[in-house]
Enzyme design. Structure first.
Site, PDB file in Angstrom:
ATOM      1  N   SER A 168      30.094  36.959  46.079  1.00 41.46           N
ATOM      2  CA  SER A 168      31.403  36.750  46.893  1.00 41.46           C
ATOM      3  C   SER A 168      31.026  36.739  48.371  1.00 41.46           C
ATOM      4  O   SER A 168      30.884  37.606  48.841  1.00 41.46           O
ATOM      5  CB  SER A 168      32.489  37.564  46.425  1.00 41.46           C
ATOM      6  OG  SER A 168      33.555  37.208  47.360  1.00 41.46           O
ATOM      7  N   ARG A 169      31.374  35.390  48.976  1.00 42.82           N
ATOM      8  CA  ARG A 169      31.220  35.369  50.678  1.00 42.82           C
ATOM      9  C   ARG A 169      32.225  36.213  51.124  1.00 42.82           C
ATOM     10  O   ARG A 169      31.988  37.082  51.912  1.00 42.82           O
ATOM     11  CB  ARG A 169      31.333  34.094  51.037  1.00 42.82           C
ATOM     12  CG  ARG A 169      30.058  33.180  50.621  1.00 42.82           C
ATOM     13  CD  ARG A 169      30.041  31.977  51.587  1.00 42.82           C
ATOM     14  NE  ARG A 169      28.957  31.045  51.061  1.00 42.82           N
ATOM     15  CZ  ARG A 169      28.589  30.336  50.082  1.00 42.82           C
ATOM     16  NH1 ARG A 169      29.954  29.969  49.238  1.00 42.82           N
ATOM     17  NH2 ARG A 169      27.769  29.733  49.843  1.00 42.82           N
TER      18      ARG A 169
ATOM     19  N   CYS B 279      40.231  25.469  29.724  1.00 47.90           N
ATOM     20  CA  CYS B 279      40.998  26.423  28.967  1.00 47.90           C
ATOM     21  C   CYS B 279      42.304  25.575  28.050  1.00 47.90           C
ATOM     22  O   CYS B 279      42.345  25.905  27.152  1.00 47.90           O
ATOM     23  CB  CYS B 279      42.003  27.486  29.833  1.00 47.90           C
ATOM     24  SG  CYS B 279      42.685  26.743  31.156  1.00 47.90           S
TER      25      CYS B 279
END
EC number: 1.2.1.103
Lengths: 345, 345, 345, 345
Positions: D36-37, D149
């Site tokens: 995660s940046r 989804c």
């Protein structure tokens, strides 16, 4: 009756929007301007979809406010105090929905807001906008600092017991269960629906700022502790307070105290039923209304008293009592524009 | 490892159903019978739709219980005590999920349950099923009276502070915010969805029955007051307790107390974050899990301490610690069958 | 203006309670009696806590109804028809909130209700209580069979397209998403909060009874299919309909159709915004109000039209349009007593 | 068995976080890195509080990915395709949770995504990650584009009817009711809790992007229309489809079709009960699980068929079937790490 004009500074937020809703339905008020820098030129119903078909008003620039009879300031903390010079000439009567002008005690302000008040010289002009506690002063007030939502629930629940001297000199533990609209209209990770829905968070275990205005408005310098819990309701506050009665007082005396102090209040309802499923105050029941429902229970063998109150934070906790204060100030019937009963179920 | 058989008396309710769910996923347990008079012959998945495809079990008659290794009683208040003679020969190890056998003190029972205990001669056999407080006794217990859900949240939050002697001898005010599953599976007007959804009700301002088992399991005979508030969550408890530290103790000492007492507990997590939006315990985070998350905040200038804990009432508050107690009793790893982490968001 | 008296038979349910709330706030109505066998003698506010402080009315016996100007029947399916002889002399104008008198077509009744209509000879007297479709007839109607809630949302969404002839002769697929208050005030396992909260259930995939009254009130004998989905909202209906425009019609023509037919309706709002987050109808926005918000979207390349409407099932879907029908019948301004705007957020 | 290492690119979002949760509980997977940046260096449990105590992992820099056995990409639309050259050497097997590589048909991509695919030459390498439809191909796939989804819920509900040829050649109208977690972890006004809670919004009446992958994976080029409705659930999808059977087919044939095609599927459950309150699929029941529950109802006199399916969008709709695909690819038992049953209530 001739209508009075009212303008709202900061009308895209929830407090300003709720005041707008109530003002549009008030027979003696005419909404003149509603400002928002961000939504300048947009119809107010773009942001407040409940107002579709009720008004053609558009958000206007706060820099171009025109003179009006009543001005309502609904801005983030600190802005009204900082920018007050701009607004004070716009209308003879000004109400502020923020906390900026609620306190007289500068030390309490410093303790709870973590900084010195930016304009202490202005504070004397302001009357604390809690109609039940300050009705007389409101009748002539030109500056009304509307009571905070959690402070409203707490003060209305506790004040009669203090005034009638029923409480033992012991600590009072207040728990306020609050709603997501209290956090305002600005999105954040904490208010992001997937995070917030279903959560139940203690968001301010100690040090809640409304403690200051509660302390300033209760007689006798009580020791009062507040814990705030964030529920995932959209509106509403449930306040519970736990403390002890003085020896010798009974449940009947508690009833009497509330009746003596609040017996004629149009928006206070005592709720303490022996049957049914709605035996104590519930914020669901007062949603959308200006009522504060109050109940209590006494534990006989310990004299512990549990006080319960419920309000809609945006109505009785904010915009509704602002309207009520205006009604008092203008000499109108106090319930004007505040007749909505709430829904069931 | 050879599996042990377990049967559940009263498996159509929420506590029994939750035990069933956990037992079906437990590698060393084999569910033999699940009884229900009302749903006799129906598949258990008719009532507990989460178990579709997981089991072909049908509800059987409590009158035809077969011998098994472990028997779990999950019946309405008073039934287990009244009918215990029927069940005591069925299995060498019996757990009861009701409050019938939790107390030793007959006066406390009378005070909080409003009647004399029907079978006081049985009480000595029972160990109070709170793994963190009574692990040693559980290792050999043949009768386990599982801790109540609100009592679990309160005891786990407070016990370390009592054991390490950090609290001033002053009253403790506990507020438990509870869920609708705590009321059981029987419909009523109070649990009717249109009435209950959106409501926030003080349902037991004073006199909550779990107070008795909390008092019996905290050292030093404290003065503890409990108020229970019913939210419209389906699962979960948020407990807050407000009291005061002894003079001289600091936040660091509170941390140390929890670490000393609960440092090796597999299901206790301390939650007190300086950043992020999940800074304190939240029942949403522990839903479906056996965790009890605990946090606190100290108000330095007053020594007021706010303790916060969160559990899933049906797991850590009921069926999960029943499984944990079984694991302890049978010598299995304590976390067996309780590995679910919970969901986010 | 002289007030007219109104009595409500079956006032402890949600429809009757909602009519009571609206009638108490109506300037030209005076509520005379509210009946309930179960709660006989109890204050109406015991059941409808929103009415605390608004009325001292108590539930009275349906057997002791006194003459009044308007009588509202709010009883379970089949009872009004069965017991109608008792009520028809009580008031010159009678409204029924049930489905008993909505249909003229006895075969449709038999098909959708699974039995012959018990009193077919009465049906001719009744006007279908949908103000937008039957305003003229309502002006003189003495028997008003108020439109069903799902039928209201569907008819208002579709009627202008039929009247203006815009739809291709193809099937129309309607999905109504409904609320738990639609199931009435009687507790059951299906409405038990722990079961219902968080659930999303197709409760009537085919054969929904309101289909009958929709078919009877749309011109041209359309092929209309309805699926009903139960959400866990307390109030509100979201209706979506999917079908196709005739070749050659455009989005503009759809706008024109709605404007032609509903352009002057006080309670219809077209909602089709290009910006903001409230671009289509949402039952949240109309909660507590008598509005029906309508929107649509056209898929250009297929001519598929999606129509969307939102109402509060208890107001515009039941008690609100009953009040609206009364206003029409009595010659009062049509919005009298129905001014509530709804809340945001 | 030796564990395989897996790293996740984009682990602070809901899809990546859910994959992380499942991977941490998977006996044959070892999570190596989670990137995660924004949260670089923070514990993953700061963002995903359910993982407290389960892992000490911290978010790492996507620029410093180390070689691993399996790489999961979970990034906003378009990023995986754009940055794919960086990732393709990191692991022999790569799964993408976004829509970037799901389609083969470039025209469908252009139509539904409004632009040309940025890397069309890569598409041939990818297998569509829907285990039930593409199990054989997944056994050897090194590039898996996990099914969307809404597409999962729709395809699983409809595929058997297409494969067995039961449907008439008429339009199919699909309504998907979705949840707020589907919008991702980034706050916005639309996802702001006070706005979203209680709302029910048609957010995509026409043109939903998942339509493309549904069309590409159903045989016979059907005419399928989709409308997406946003509920205020946090998780879950309820899909309903309405269409018609070919003349001559019966309910029994529909049962047979599902049994023929899905009879041995470990995560498909047929739900069509004659009694009880859980008669059709409900996303509440499958929350947290990898199940897809499917049901249907046939309207005999019209041959209209209503198909209903329910999944958890983040599990069976995203991370769960990613794990299932990995199990297939690695030759592990297909249910490994996906054993959670869901909760009741």
């Amino acid at each position: 009756m001739e209508k009075k004009t009212v303008s709202i500074v900061g009308g895209s937020g929830y407090a300003g929007g709720e005041f707008l809703r109530l003002a549009l339905g008030h027979p003696y008020l005419e909404v003149k301007q509603v400002t928002s820098r961000r939504y300048l030129g947009d119809p107010v119903s773009l942001i407040h979809p409940n107002l579709r078909g009720r008004t053609q008003l558009k958000f206007s620039d706060p820099a171009s406010l025109e003179p009006c009879d009543l001005l309502v300031l609904s801005m983030p903390h600190g802005v009204a105090a900082k920018e007050f010079d701009r607004y004070q000439g716009v209308a003879p009567v000004i109400l502020d929905l923020s906390a900026d002008f609620r306190l007289k005690n500068l030390e309490l302000y410093r303790k709870y807001y973590g900084e010195d008040h930016p304009r202490p010289e202005l504070l004397d002009q302001w009357v604390y906008g809690n109609p039940e506690l300050h009705r007389e002063a409101l009748k002539t007030a030109d500056r009304i600092a509307c009571c905070g939502c959690n402070a409203t629930a707490t003060l209305l629940g506790l004040y009669p017991l203090f005034r009638e001297g029923l409480l033992a000199p012991r600590p009072i533990f207040v728990t306020v269960m609050i709603s997501t609209s209290a956090g305002g209209a600005e999105p954040s990770l904490a208010s992001h629906h997937p995070e917030r829905a279903g959560s139940l968070r203690v968001y301010k275990p100690t040090g809640h700022r409304h403690t200051a205005e509660i302390l300033e408005n209760l007689p006798g310098n009580p020791e009062l502790h507040m814990t705030a819990v964030a529920t995932d309701r959209v509106r509403g506050i449930l306040m519970t307070a736990q403390t002890f009665l003085h020896d010798g007082w009974s449940e009947r005396d508690v009833h009497t105290a509330y009746r003596n102090v609040f017996g004629k209040e149009p928006f206070i309802r005592m709720v303490k039923m022996r049957k049914g499923i709605h035996r104590y105050p519930d914020p669901k029941v007062v949603e959308g209304t200006n009522y504060c429902d109050i109940g209590f229970e006494l534990e006989e063998d310990t004299s512990r008293l549990v006080i319960i109150s419920a309000i809609d934070n945006l109505v009785k906790g904010t915009a509704g009592h602002a309207i009520q204060s205006i009604n008092i100030r203008m000499g109108w019937a106090e319930t004007t524009g505040l007749e909505f009963t709430g829904l069931h179920p």
